[in-house]
Design an enzyme around this catalytic site. Structure first.
Site, short mmCIF file in Angstrom:
data_model
loop_
_atom_site.label_atom_id
_atom_site.label_comp_id
_atom_site.label_asym_id
_atom_site.label_seq_id
_atom_site.Cartn_x
_atom_site.Cartn_y
_atom_site.Cartn_z
N ASP A 43 0.95 -0.97 0.09
CA ASP A 43 0.04 -0.24 -0.22
C ASP A 43 0.85 1.55 -0.37
O ASP A 43 0.31 2.77 0.05
CB ASP A 43 -1.32 -0.11 0.92
N SER A 44 2.33 1.26 0.15
CA SER A 44 3.41 1.74 -1.13
C SER A 44 3.37 2.52 -1.91
O SER A 44 3.46 4.25 -1.73
CB SER A 44 4.35 1.69 -0.08
N ASP A 82 -1.08 -5.83 0.40
CA ASP A 82 -1.29 -5.33 1.64
C ASP A 82 -2.79 -5.56 1.57
O ASP A 82 -3.40 -5.39 1.26
CB ASP A 82 -0.80 -4.08 1.51
N LYS A 111 -0.74 -9.47 3.22
CA LYS A 111 -0.54 -8.79 4.97
C LYS A 111 -0.98 -7.59 5.67
O LYS A 111 -1.90 -7.61 4.76
CB LYS A 111 1.23 -8.01 3.77
N GLU A 113 -1.30 -5.56 8.70
CA GLU A 113 -0.58 -4.70 9.80
C GLU A 113 -0.63 -4.00 11.45
O GLU A 113 -1.71 -4.54 11.43
CB GLU A 113 -0.20 -3.12 9.69
N GLU A 181 9.37 -3.47 10.30
CA GLU A 181 10.18 -2.21 9.36
C GLU A 181 10.35 -1.57 10.74
O GLU A 181 9.87 -0.74 11.72
CB GLU A 181 8.86 -1.71 9.06
O1 KIV Z 1 3.71 -0.94 1.42
C1 KIV Z 1 4.42 -1.46 2.01
O2 KIV Z 1 5.87 -1.49 0.39
C2 KIV Z 1 5.41 -2.08 2.82
C3 KIV Z 1 7.08 -2.16 3.00
C4 KIV Z 1 7.39 -0.83 3.51
C5 KIV Z 1 7.15 -3.31 3.69
O3 KIV Z 1 3.99 -2.54 3.86
#
Ligand code: KIV
Length: 263
Positions: A43-44, A82, A111, A113, A181
């Site tokens: 989600d970056s 994510d 993934k 968080e 992280e």
């Molecule tokens: O969204 C992302 O790119 C991440 C990485 C920083 C692990 O969660």
């Protein structure tokens, strides 16, 4: 083809897991062909693709589009997507529905968080449903407003103890990988040695079982700021700017298109 089993076998081995974020088919195919084990549709994308200040505006629908593109491009790598902001927090049913959308778009797993009580119960049910889930501890970008910025986590004894305890809770809930992280190297080492699942570090030092970077950071495409943990392996923003300037000059001077480019 890399599977979660391949990555689990790398635990505590000198054969480290190599991971990058990916958001589109072309980049994903280049990364996959270059031997990147794990592609995270992160989600970056909120920061590096969409130009938001945080990951919070990213929706499940945005994740779905980009996951489909990455899955179309990457043929050899394991793909994780994510679960974006709040996609896990309404109800267990909603969380499973959202994860299913990402799996149907081509992700092999998702993934999540954090490790709050509700999150753990959601992960537990996801795993029971057959979903491969990865955890993410330390600095969790979806909580940036609670942290008050990009702040290294686990610096105090209390915070470090909580992160170790959360890692164990996630392992017990059945996560297959754990992303760490922005935590001190020694804490990441302790966590890596205390759990049986592989750890993937970003700003977590050299002792993790694998490393990930945001690909736009690693390739020098995102240049607004450079976190300490980033190493740039290319200067694509400069290369693209130079290429566009040459293109512009060629057009202005009548050099392009030439006979070679014309019918
Ligand atoms: O969204 C992302 O790119 C991440 C990485 C920083 C692990 O969660």
């Amino acid at each position: 083809m890399i599977s979660i089993k391949t990555l689990q076998e790398r635990k505590n081995s000198s054969d480290k897991i190599v991971a990058l974020t990916a958001y589109d088919a072309i980049m994903a195919s280049i990364f996959s062909e270059a031997g990147v084990d794990l592609l995270l549709v992160g989600d970056s994308m909120g920061n590096v693709v969409y130009g938001f200040d945080t990951t919070i505006p990213v929706t499940v629908e945005m994740m779905e589009y980009h996951t489909r593109a990455v899955a179309n491009g990457a043929k050899n790598s394991l793909i994780l997507a994510d679960m974006p902001f709040a996609a896990c927090h309404e109800s267990v049913g909603e969380a499973i529905k959202n994860a299913t959308k990402l799996l149907r778009a081509g992700a092999h797993g998702v993934k999540v968080e954090g490790a709050g009580d509700f999150t753990i119960s959601v992960i537990d049910r996801m795993v029971e449903a057959g979903i491969m889930v990865s955890g993410h501890l330390g600095f969790t970008p979806q909580q940036i407003n609670r942290f008050g910025g990009n702040v290294v986590q686990g610096r105090t004894d209390e915070s470090a103890t909580n992160i170790v305890s959360d890692a164990k809770k996630l392992e017990k809930a059945g996560v297959s990988l754990l992303f760490l992280e922005m935590v001190p190297e020694e804490l990441a080492k302790k966590i890596t040695e205390s759990i049986s699942i592989p750890t993937i570090g970003i700003g977590a030092g050299k002792y993790c079982d694998g490393q990930i970077l945001v690909s736009y950071d690693a390739l020098g495409l995102f240049t607004k700021f450079k976190p300490k943990f980033v190493k740039r392996y290319a200067s694509l923003a400069d290369d693209i700017r130079d290429a566009v300037l040459s293109y512009k000059e060629d057009i202005t001077k009548g050099i392009f298109p030439s006979n070679e480019n014309s019918f």
